[in-house]
Design a protein around this motif. Sequence first.
Motif, PDB file in Angstrom:
ATOM      1  N   LEU A  73       0.817  -1.215   0.000  1.00 29.59           N
ATOM      2  CA  LEU A  73       0.000   0.000   0.000  1.00 29.59           C
ATOM      3  C   LEU A  73       0.848   1.260   0.000  1.00 29.59           C
ATOM      4  N   LEU A  74       1.733   1.393   0.976  1.00 33.29           N
ATOM      5  CA  LEU A  74       2.567   2.583   1.068  1.00 33.29           C
ATOM      6  C   LEU A  74       3.736   2.349   1.997  1.00 33.29           C
ATOM      7  N   PRO A  75       4.792   3.155   1.861  1.00 36.69           N
ATOM      8  CA  PRO A  75       5.954   3.007   2.743  1.00 36.69           C
ATOM      9  C   PRO A  75       5.625   3.434   4.170  1.00 36.69           C
ATOM     10  N   ALA A  76       6.559   3.165   5.069  1.00 36.67           N
ATOM     11  CA  ALA A  76       6.390   3.558   6.465  1.00 36.67           C
ATOM     12  C   ALA A  76       6.113   5.056   6.547  1.00 36.67           C
ATOM     13  N   LEU A  88      -6.260   3.539   8.778  1.00 36.12           N
ATOM     14  CA  LEU A  88      -6.253   2.233   8.121  1.00 36.12           C
ATOM     15  C   LEU A  88      -7.028   1.185   8.924  1.00 36.12           C
ATOM     16  N   LEU A  89      -6.912   1.214  10.238  1.00 35.31           N
ATOM     17  CA  LEU A  89      -7.676   0.271  11.065  1.00 35.31           C
ATOM     18  C   LEU A  89      -9.173   0.518  10.943  1.00 35.31           C
ATOM     19  N   ARG A  90      -9.568   1.778  10.948  1.00 35.78           N
ATOM     20  CA  ARG A  90     -10.996   2.084  10.812  1.00 35.78           C
ATOM     21  C   ARG A  90     -11.509   1.712   9.417  1.00 35.78           C
ATOM     22  N   THR A  91     -10.707   1.939   8.413  1.00 35.56           N
ATOM     23  CA  THR A  91     -11.090   1.565   7.048  1.00 35.56           C
ATOM     24  C   THR A  91     -11.183   0.048   6.923  1.00 35.56           C
ATOM     25  N   ALA A  92     -10.230  -0.658   7.515  1.00 32.78           N
ATOM     26  CA  ALA A  92     -10.198  -2.116   7.426  1.00 32.78           C
ATOM     27  C   ALA A  92     -11.402  -2.763   8.098  1.00 32.78           C
ATOM     28  N   GLU A  93     -12.025  -2.075   9.052  1.00 29.10           N
ATOM     29  CA  GLU A  93     -13.188  -2.618   9.755  1.00 29.10           C
ATOM     30  C   GLU A  93     -14.287  -3.040   8.785  1.00 29.10           C
ATOM     31  N   GLY A  94     -14.499  -2.293   7.731  1.00 27.30           N
ATOM     32  CA  GLY A  94     -15.580  -2.591   6.806  1.00 27.30           C
ATOM     33  C   GLY A  94     -15.175  -3.440   5.606  1.00 27.30           C
ATOM     34  N   GLU A 136      -7.309   1.522  -3.953  1.00 25.98           N
ATOM     35  CA  GLU A 136      -7.871   2.753  -4.499  1.00 25.98           C
ATOM     36  C   GLU A 136      -8.518   3.610  -3.401  1.00 25.98           C
ATOM     37  N   ARG A 137      -9.102   2.976  -2.425  1.00 26.17           N
ATOM     38  CA  ARG A 137      -9.798   3.710  -1.360  1.00 26.17           C
ATOM     39  C   ARG A 137      -8.835   4.376  -0.373  1.00 26.17           C
ATOM     40  N   VAL A 138      -7.776   3.682   0.013  1.00 28.14           N
ATOM     41  CA  VAL A 138      -6.938   4.197   1.104  1.00 28.14           C
ATOM     42  C   VAL A 138      -5.674   4.905   0.659  1.00 28.14           C
ATOM     43  N   PHE A 139      -5.216   4.697  -0.558  1.00 29.19           N
ATOM     44  CA  PHE A 139      -3.900   5.198  -0.955  1.00 29.19           C
ATOM     45  C   PHE A 139      -3.734   6.711  -0.765  1.00 29.19           C
TER      46      PHE A 139
END
Length: 153
Positions: A73-76, A88-94, A136-139
């Motif tokens: 997804l992306l670097p540190a 990312l954790l909140r996005t991953a929930e769904g 596409e959603r989180v980048f």
Amino acid sequence: MDLPPTPEEIEAARALVDRWLAGEVEGNPAVGAAGRDIESDRRWMVRLLGEQKEVFTVWFELRQRSLRAETYLLPAPLEAHAEVYEYLLRTAEGLRQVTISIGAEDALYAHSEFPIEFLDERQLDRMLGSLHEVTERVFLPAMRLAFGDRFAG
């Protein structure tokens, strides 16, 4: 006891992924390229074309009992670490069938895994589509949080 797949079942899964990828290259406009890893006959690369992240790679790997798909997804993050991880954790929930994790060099990855015994083309479509969707959603939002003014995306 759950027995691992037989060599025949592994070969059938390998052939399934090969056939499916050939169809994706021909019929999926989001797939720019695909092929088997030259170093392993149990690993494949799919180059995806996106809008938020123009090009990214999904790696499929046939493991002892499952097929795993992973994308970078992306670097540190350089800044706002807590905010990036919270986002990312909140996005991953769904998300369905996708996990976001911290990997090598603290880079962020999305991955999906599915048992070989239930693998079919529909599931391969879901795995690839889910990783495309989450990238596409989180980048862009994650890059803006992680790199602030350094990222002019």
